[in-house]
Design a protein around this motif. Structure first.
Motif, PDB file in Angstrom:
ATOM      1  N   GLN A 159       0.851  -1.270  -0.783  1.00 18.42           N
ATOM      2  CA  GLN A 159      -0.225  -0.016  -0.020  1.00 18.42           C
ATOM      3  C   GLN A 159       1.185   1.667  -0.158  1.00 18.42           C
ATOM      4  OE1 GLN A 159      -2.842  -0.862   3.405  1.00 18.42           O
ATOM      5  NE2 GLN A 159      -4.277   0.020   1.855  1.00 18.42           N
ATOM      6  N   ASP A 160       0.237   2.273  -0.533  1.00 16.22           N
ATOM      7  CA  ASP A 160       1.223   3.388  -0.606  1.00 16.22           C
ATOM      8  C   ASP A 160       0.815   4.033   0.743  1.00 16.22           C
ATOM      9  OD1 ASP A 160      -1.280   4.501  -1.041  1.00 16.22           O
ATOM     10  OD2 ASP A 160      -0.833   5.076  -3.711  1.00 16.22           O
ATOM     11  N   MET A 161       0.578   5.581   1.231  1.00 15.48           N
ATOM     12  CA  MET A 161       0.508   6.061   1.936  1.00 15.48           C
ATOM     13  C   MET A 161      -1.033   6.458   1.900  1.00 15.48           C
ATOM     14  SD  MET A 161       2.104   9.073   4.721  1.00 15.48           S
ATOM     15  CE  MET A 161       4.112   8.544   3.884  1.00 15.48           C
ATOM     16  N   LYS A 162      -1.303   7.283   1.082  1.00 13.64           N
ATOM     17  CA  LYS A 162      -2.916   7.472   1.215  1.00 13.64           C
ATOM     18  C   LYS A 162      -3.812   6.412   1.808  1.00 13.64           C
ATOM     19  CE  LYS A 162      -6.756   9.703  -1.937  1.00 13.64           C
ATOM     20  NZ  LYS A 162      -6.655  10.598  -0.846  1.00 13.64           N
ATOM     21  N   ALA A 163      -3.424   4.809   1.101  1.00 15.76           N
ATOM     22  CA  ALA A 163      -4.264   3.965   1.270  1.00 15.76           C
ATOM     23  C   ALA A 163      -4.002   2.954   2.769  1.00 15.76           C
ATOM     24  CB  ALA A 163      -3.900   2.878   0.465  1.00 15.76           C
ATOM     25  N   LEU A 164      -2.771   2.932   2.736  1.00 14.62           N
ATOM     26  CA  LEU A 164      -2.757   3.229   4.668  1.00 14.62           C
ATOM     27  C   LEU A 164      -3.204   3.940   5.794  1.00 14.62           C
ATOM     28  CD1 LEU A 164      -0.395   1.403   6.006  1.00 14.62           C
ATOM     29  CD2 LEU A 164       1.112   3.580   5.869  1.00 14.62           C
ATOM     30  N   GLU A 165      -3.423   4.898   5.500  1.00 13.08           N
ATOM     31  CA  GLU A 165      -3.897   6.029   5.698  1.00 13.08           C
ATOM     32  C   GLU A 165      -5.511   5.859   6.311  1.00 13.08           C
ATOM     33  OE1 GLU A 165      -2.922   9.633   7.167  1.00 13.08           O
ATOM     34  OE2 GLU A 165      -1.299   9.531   5.342  1.00 13.08           O
ATOM     35  N   THR A 166      -5.590   5.540   5.489  1.00 11.66           N
ATOM     36  CA  THR A 166      -7.586   5.724   4.987  1.00 11.66           C
ATOM     37  C   THR A 166      -7.807   3.872   5.175  1.00 11.66           C
ATOM     38  OG1 THR A 166      -8.189   5.104   2.604  1.00 11.66           O
ATOM     39  CG2 THR A 166      -7.701   7.621   3.650  1.00 11.66           C
ATOM     40  N   ASP A 167      -6.974   3.000   4.838  1.00  6.61           N
ATOM     41  CA  ASP A 167      -7.522   1.682   4.714  1.00  6.61           C
ATOM     42  C   ASP A 167      -6.169   0.423   5.132  1.00  6.61           C
ATOM     43  OD1 ASP A 167      -9.800  -0.292   5.003  1.00  6.61           O
ATOM     44  OD2 ASP A 167     -10.070  -0.165   2.926  1.00  6.61           O
ATOM     45  N   PRO A 168      -5.997   0.906   6.438  1.00  5.48           N
ATOM     46  CA  PRO A 168      -4.467  -0.064   6.001  1.00  5.48           C
ATOM     47  C   PRO A 168      -5.486  -1.804   5.293  1.00  5.48           C
ATOM     48  CG  PRO A 168      -4.840   0.754   7.939  1.00  5.48           C
ATOM     49  CD  PRO A 168      -6.178   1.537   7.078  1.00  5.48           C
ATOM     50  N   ASP A 169      -4.685  -2.673   4.942  1.00  8.93           N
ATOM     51  CA  ASP A 169      -5.442  -4.092   4.041  1.00  8.93           C
ATOM     52  C   ASP A 169      -4.344  -5.250   5.437  1.00  8.93           C
ATOM     53  OD1 ASP A 169      -6.310  -5.923   2.635  1.00  8.93           O
ATOM     54  OD2 ASP A 169      -4.180  -5.635   0.863  1.00  8.93           O
ATOM     55  N   TRP A 170      -5.292  -5.004   6.173  1.00  4.92           N
ATOM     56  CA  TRP A 170      -4.559  -5.930   7.512  1.00  4.92           C
ATOM     57  C   TRP A 170      -5.078  -7.490   6.838  1.00  4.92           C
ATOM     58  CZ3 TRP A 170      -2.308  -4.034  11.526  1.00  4.92           C
ATOM     59  CH2 TRP A 170      -2.411  -2.657  11.469  1.00  4.92           C
ATOM     60  N   ALA A 171      -4.513  -8.742   6.731  1.00  2.00           N
ATOM     61  CA  ALA A 171      -5.088  -9.774   6.580  1.00  2.00           C
ATOM     62  C   ALA A 171      -6.454 -10.198   7.222  1.00  2.00           C
ATOM     63  CB  ALA A 171      -3.208 -10.547   7.316  1.00  2.00           C
ATOM     64  N   GLU A 172      -6.984 -10.953   6.818  1.00  5.45           N
ATOM     65  CA  GLU A 172      -7.952 -11.427   7.133  1.00  5.45           C
ATOM     66  C   GLU A 172      -7.462 -12.286   9.154  1.00  5.45           C
ATOM     67  OE1 GLU A 172     -11.711 -14.728   6.772  1.00  5.45           O
ATOM     68  OE2 GLU A 172     -10.257 -14.042   4.653  1.00  5.45           O
ATOM     69  N   VAL A 173      -8.233 -11.974  10.367  1.00  4.06           N
ATOM     70  CA  VAL A 173      -8.552 -13.241  10.511  1.00  4.06           C
ATOM     71  C   VAL A 173      -9.207 -14.182  10.411  1.00  4.06           C
ATOM     72  CG1 VAL A 173      -8.401 -12.746  13.326  1.00  4.06           C
ATOM     73  CG2 VAL A 173      -8.006 -11.091  12.235  1.00  4.06           C
ATOM     74  N   ARG A 174      -7.965 -15.471  11.284  1.00  2.00           N
ATOM     75  CA  ARG A 174      -8.806 -17.098  11.144  1.00  2.00           C
ATOM     76  C   ARG A 174      -8.054 -17.608  12.011  1.00  2.00           C
ATOM     77  NH1 ARG A 174      -7.199 -16.639   4.624  1.00  2.00           N
ATOM     78  NH2 ARG A 174      -4.999 -16.112   5.190  1.00  2.00           N
ATOM     79  N   ALA A 175      -8.216 -18.896  11.905  1.00  2.00           N
ATOM     80  CA  ALA A 175      -7.543 -20.029  12.998  1.00  2.00           C
ATOM     81  C   ALA A 175      -6.822 -20.218  12.615  1.00  2.00           C
ATOM     82  CB  ALA A 175      -8.728 -20.619  13.732  1.00  2.00           C
TER      83      ALA A 175
END
Length: 175
Positions: A159-175
């Motif tokens: 991600q670039d800075m704008k994307a990181l600030e507005t909507d960080p692309d976290w991984a899906e939380v799975r078991a």
């Protein structure tokens, strides 16, 4: 010297919004239900630390502006820890000692996590997470969270800075 003296830092709004995104992700119920993180204040501290660190690492890779934002994010995190301790009833007399101990723990954890993340070492990361988050010596207890953290790191790196600030692309939380 003079250039840094008169430079303005990131706005409080940007910093607070980014910190709120890290906190919101760290509060995802799946960490506690699917991954087995115990819902205790110290385990939440660990999840906040991991998420703030992921953002700081990415921001540092984005040059001077990112480095400044990363430092401001770290400062906000430390300030929030101070505030949380005060809300829990820690007195003004004891707050310095508590914050010093917390700061040492924070620094040690960030160093352990960052070293493993930079090396893309899932085993070292799982061991650190098992020890610090799960309070276990069994590396397997930290494996799912370590894989989540590594996946999040890869996604944030894209991600670039704008994307990181507005909507960080976290991984899906799975078991």
């Amino acid at each position: 010297m003079l250039r840094t003296l008169f430079r303005t830092g990131p706005s409080r709004t940007r910093i607070d919004a980014l910190y709120a995104r890290a906190v919101a992700q760290a509060r995802t119920p799946g960490f506690y239900t699917a991954m087995g993180v115990t819902d205790r204040i110290d385990a939440r501290f660990e999840l906040y630390t991991l998420h703030v660190l992921l953002l700081i690492m990415r921001l540092r890779e984005m040059g001077e502006e990112g480095g400044d934002l990363g430092q401001a994010l770290f400062d906000t995190y430390v300030s929030a820890l101070d505030h949380a301790l005060r809300e829990l009833g820690v007195s003004d007399v004891a707050i310095g000692k508590k914050m010093r101990k917390l700061g040492e723990a924070l620094y040690g954890r960030m160093q352990a996590y960052e070293t493993a993340l930079k090396a893309d070492d899932a085993d070292a990361l799982a061991a650190a997470i098992a020890r610090n988050v799960m309070e276990s010596q069994d590396i397997a207890t930290g494996r799912a969270l370590a894989l989540y953290v590594l996946d999040s790191r890869a996604r944030l790196t894209a991600q670039d800075m704008k994307a990181l600030e507005t909507d960080p692309d976290w991984a899906e939380v799975r078991a």
